[in-house]
Design a protein around this motif. Sequence first.
Motif, PDB file in Angstrom:
ATOM      1  N   ALA A  19      28.141  11.132  17.307  1.00  0.00           N
ATOM      2  CA  ALA A  19      28.216   9.889  18.074  1.00  0.00           C
ATOM      3  C   ALA A  19      29.649   9.616  18.534  1.00  0.00           C
ATOM      4  O   ALA A  19      29.878   9.242  19.691  1.00  0.00           O
ATOM      5  CB  ALA A  19      27.699   8.726  17.235  1.00  0.00           C
ATOM      6  N   LEU A  20      30.609   9.802  17.640  1.00  0.00           N
ATOM      7  CA  LEU A  20      32.009   9.583  17.996  1.00  0.00           C
ATOM      8  C   LEU A  20      32.461  10.523  19.102  1.00  0.00           C
ATOM      9  O   LEU A  20      33.161  10.114  20.038  1.00  0.00           O
ATOM     10  CB  LEU A  20      32.897   9.779  16.761  1.00  0.00           C
ATOM     11  N   ALA A  21      32.052  11.787  19.015  1.00  0.00           N
ATOM     12  CA  ALA A  21      32.437  12.766  20.031  1.00  0.00           C
ATOM     13  C   ALA A  21      31.848  12.398  21.393  1.00  0.00           C
ATOM     14  O   ALA A  21      32.543  12.448  22.417  1.00  0.00           O
ATOM     15  CB  ALA A  21      31.984  14.164  19.609  1.00  0.00           C
ATOM     16  N   VAL A  22      30.574  12.028  21.411  1.00  0.00           N
ATOM     17  CA  VAL A  22      29.920  11.677  22.672  1.00  0.00           C
ATOM     18  C   VAL A  22      30.546  10.429  23.288  1.00  0.00           C
ATOM     19  O   VAL A  22      30.817  10.381  24.498  1.00  0.00           O
ATOM     20  CB  VAL A  22      28.408  11.458  22.442  1.00  0.00           C
ATOM     21  N   ILE A  23      30.788   9.407  22.464  1.00  0.00           N
ATOM     22  CA  ILE A  23      31.404   8.169  22.959  1.00  0.00           C
ATOM     23  C   ILE A  23      32.803   8.444  23.494  1.00  0.00           C
ATOM     24  O   ILE A  23      33.184   7.954  24.567  1.00  0.00           O
ATOM     25  CB  ILE A  23      31.453   7.108  21.840  1.00  0.00           C
ATOM     26  N   LEU A  24      33.566   9.244  22.769  1.00  0.00           N
ATOM     27  CA  LEU A  24      34.932   9.546  23.182  1.00  0.00           C
ATOM     28  C   LEU A  24      34.959  10.323  24.494  1.00  0.00           C
ATOM     29  O   LEU A  24      35.778  10.044  25.377  1.00  0.00           O
ATOM     30  CB  LEU A  24      35.641  10.339  22.081  1.00  0.00           C
ATOM     31  N   ASN A  65      45.945   3.085  33.947  1.00  0.00           N
ATOM     32  CA  ASN A  65      46.875   4.175  33.672  1.00  0.00           C
ATOM     33  C   ASN A  65      47.701   3.924  32.411  1.00  0.00           C
ATOM     34  O   ASN A  65      48.217   4.877  31.795  1.00  0.00           O
ATOM     35  CB  ASN A  65      47.813   4.382  34.867  1.00  0.00           C
ATOM     36  N   SER A  66      47.830   2.663  32.022  1.00  0.00           N
ATOM     37  CA  SER A  66      48.597   2.343  30.815  1.00  0.00           C
ATOM     38  C   SER A  66      47.850   2.736  29.549  1.00  0.00           C
ATOM     39  O   SER A  66      48.432   2.840  28.472  1.00  0.00           O
ATOM     40  CB  SER A  66      48.927   0.848  30.779  1.00  0.00           C
ATOM     41  N   ILE A  67      46.544   2.938  29.685  1.00  0.00           N
ATOM     42  CA  ILE A  67      45.727   3.380  28.547  1.00  0.00           C
ATOM     43  C   ILE A  67      45.808   4.900  28.468  1.00  0.00           C
ATOM     44  O   ILE A  67      45.272   5.603  29.329  1.00  0.00           O
ATOM     45  CB  ILE A  67      44.258   2.940  28.702  1.00  0.00           C
ATOM     46  N   LYS A  68      46.484   5.400  27.483  1.00  0.00           N
ATOM     47  CA  LYS A  68      46.701   6.835  27.363  1.00  0.00           C
ATOM     48  C   LYS A  68      45.609   7.468  26.497  1.00  0.00           C
ATOM     49  O   LYS A  68      45.441   7.112  25.330  1.00  0.00           O
ATOM     50  CB  LYS A  68      48.071   7.113  26.749  1.00  0.00           C
ATOM     51  N   LEU A  69      44.887   8.388  27.115  1.00  0.00           N
ATOM     52  CA  LEU A  69      43.822   9.094  26.391  1.00  0.00           C
ATOM     53  C   LEU A  69      44.064  10.604  26.401  1.00  0.00           C
ATOM     54  O   LEU A  69      43.121  11.392  26.392  1.00  0.00           O
ATOM     55  CB  LEU A  69      42.459   8.787  27.018  1.00  0.00           C
ATOM     56  N   THR A  70      45.322  10.980  26.410  1.00  0.00           N
ATOM     57  CA  THR A  70      45.643  12.412  26.404  1.00  0.00           C
ATOM     58  C   THR A  70      45.200  13.081  25.104  1.00  0.00           C
ATOM     59  O   THR A  70      45.047  14.305  25.066  1.00  0.00           O
ATOM     60  CB  THR A  70      47.155  12.616  26.579  1.00  0.00           C
TER      61      THR A  70
END
Length: 209
Positions: A19-24, A65-70
Amino acid sequence: MFLRILDRFEEILISVLMALAVILIFVAVVHRFSIGFAADLVGWARAHEMPGLQDTARSVFKAINSIKLTWAQEACIYLFVWMAKFGAAYGVRIGIHVGVDILAEKLEGRAKTIITTIAMSGGILFTAIIAWIGTDFVWHVYHGGQTSPDLELKMWIIYLAVPLGSALMCFRFIQALYLYLTTGYIAHHDLGAVDGIEDEAETAAEGKA
């Protein structure tokens, strides 16, 4: 009691990791396309001389863009690694692993028992070796102090999935072998429980008739 707790923990852990992987992944994809859409909207508003919309789109672009999801891709990889290792142990428990059992199915009596025992013992030996090697590897990584590039997690925690998952898989093979030797039962996946399989089989049988 212990086995019921272990079974439940195994199922919950796999479900949570999945679930965490799919949501992410979903959030990361939406984030990436939102940035692109906001950037395109800024250009479109500039080309059509709409300063109000342009300013709004630029503000939205800066906010997204301020939300970094790298770190999202790295986190998903680690989640899937843990899910795969514990999922393999779950597969042994419920009998969904692919296996070549054509020889065992043709044998009967003592010969079948010997072949099946050898096959399961091979699984026990292999997973025990992987658990041992994995433990040694994690021990060296722990003392090396290696960290992941984006999340900056201790890599020994990530690699811990190998010895833990392999040890649980080894236990499931031992459990399966004990169950077989005492009751003659081998866990197997019921193809009839898969949507479409039973219907296709019935259609094929009717066609032959």
